[in-house]
Design a protein around this motif. Structure first.
Motif, PDB file in Angstrom:
ATOM      1  N   GLY A  88      -5.555  -4.554  14.222  1.00 46.27           N
ATOM      2  CA  GLY A  88      -4.933  -3.063  14.369  1.00 46.27           C
ATOM      3  C   GLY A  88      -3.404  -3.186  13.995  1.00 46.27           C
ATOM      4  N   LYS A  89      -2.788  -4.231  14.241  1.00 47.22           N
ATOM      5  CA  LYS A  89      -1.394  -4.637  13.844  1.00 47.22           C
ATOM      6  C   LYS A  89      -1.003  -4.750  12.523  1.00 47.22           C
ATOM      7  CE  LYS A  89      -0.209  -3.955  18.198  1.00 47.22           C
ATOM      8  NZ  LYS A  89       0.904  -2.923  18.714  1.00 47.22           N
ATOM      9  N   ILE A  90      -1.985  -5.066  11.563  1.00 45.07           N
ATOM     10  CA  ILE A  90      -1.746  -5.241  10.093  1.00 45.07           C
ATOM     11  C   ILE A  90      -1.560  -3.993   9.549  1.00 45.07           C
ATOM     12  CG2 ILE A  90      -2.608  -6.274   8.316  1.00 45.07           C
ATOM     13  CD1 ILE A  90      -4.383  -8.241   9.900  1.00 45.07           C
ATOM     14  N   ASP A  91      -0.476  -3.662   8.739  1.00 41.76           N
ATOM     15  CA  ASP A  91      -0.158  -2.532   8.129  1.00 41.76           C
ATOM     16  C   ASP A  91       0.444  -2.863   6.904  1.00 41.76           C
ATOM     17  OD1 ASP A  91      -0.027   0.336   7.666  1.00 41.76           O
ATOM     18  OD2 ASP A  91       1.664   0.457   8.894  1.00 41.76           O
ATOM     19  N   PHE A  92      -0.071  -2.638   5.877  1.00 42.34           N
ATOM     20  CA  PHE A  92       0.555  -2.852   4.452  1.00 42.34           C
ATOM     21  C   PHE A  92       0.877  -1.456   3.833  1.00 42.34           C
ATOM     22  CE2 PHE A  92      -1.990  -6.621   4.579  1.00 42.34           C
ATOM     23  CZ  PHE A  92      -1.332  -7.466   4.702  1.00 42.34           C
ATOM     24  N   ARG A  93       1.036  -0.428   4.640  1.00 42.24           N
ATOM     25  CA  ARG A  93       1.346   0.879   4.326  1.00 42.24           C
ATOM     26  C   ARG A  93       0.865   1.411   3.043  1.00 42.24           C
ATOM     27  NH1 ARG A  93       5.749  -2.208   6.341  1.00 42.24           N
ATOM     28  NH2 ARG A  93       6.847  -1.334   7.940  1.00 42.24           N
ATOM     29  N   ARG A  94       1.450   1.816   2.210  1.00 41.94           N
ATOM     30  CA  ARG A  94       0.561   2.461   0.986  1.00 41.94           C
ATOM     31  C   ARG A  94      -0.077   1.475   0.108  1.00 41.94           C
ATOM     32  NH1 ARG A  94       3.040   7.488  -0.697  1.00 41.94           N
ATOM     33  NH2 ARG A  94       4.210   8.345   1.040  1.00 41.94           N
ATOM     34  N   ASP A  95      -0.124   0.194   0.420  1.00 38.01           N
ATOM     35  CA  ASP A  95      -0.802  -0.836  -0.428  1.00 38.01           C
ATOM     36  C   ASP A  95      -2.188  -1.022  -0.041  1.00 38.01           C
ATOM     37  OD1 ASP A  95      -1.805  -2.824  -1.956  1.00 38.01           O
ATOM     38  OD2 ASP A  95      -0.021  -4.104  -1.718  1.00 38.01           O
TER      39      ASP A  95
END
Length: 118
Positions: A88-95
């Protein structure tokens, strides 16, 4: 284990962490990995830092691999919860493609935990 965000990121991004973890007996290594993953989930904001994600992924894999068919359900749920907190802490934003690839990789790496696959 209590860390500040900066300290946790520095420790988890260290090249020496895996070498240090390998010095412990397997049961103690699992307990340390649980503490590290728990601390990461509590203090880390969403991240796309590849080194940090790779390191935590390896720690999560140690926990997953410590489970077998005789592991208690409570232990399985606890480890699944820790791994889900990491994912849940992984966030590649718009990718979105990179985000999807990471989720597929997690599904493949943690096949024995239904909560992670969902």
């Amino acid at each position: 284990i209590q860390f500040s965000k900066t300290t946790a990121t520095d420790i988890l991004s260290s090249d020496s962490l895996q070498l240090l973890l390998d010095c412990f007996k397997p049961a103690r290594k699992v307990e340390i990995c649980k503490d590290l993953l728990d601390a990461f989930a509590k203090i880390q904001e969403p991240t796309n830092n590849a080194i940090l994600i790779h390191t935590i992924f390896d720690i999560a894999r140690v926990l997953h691999d410590s489970l077998d068919s005789l592991s208690p359900d409570g232990e399985r749920r606890h480890i699944a919860s820790l791994i889900c907190g990491f994912i849940g802490k992984i966030d590649f934003r718009r990718d979105l493609e990179q985000q999807l690839n990471m989720l597929v990789e997690c599904r493949a790496a943690f096949p024995n935990l239904d909560a992670v696959k969902d």
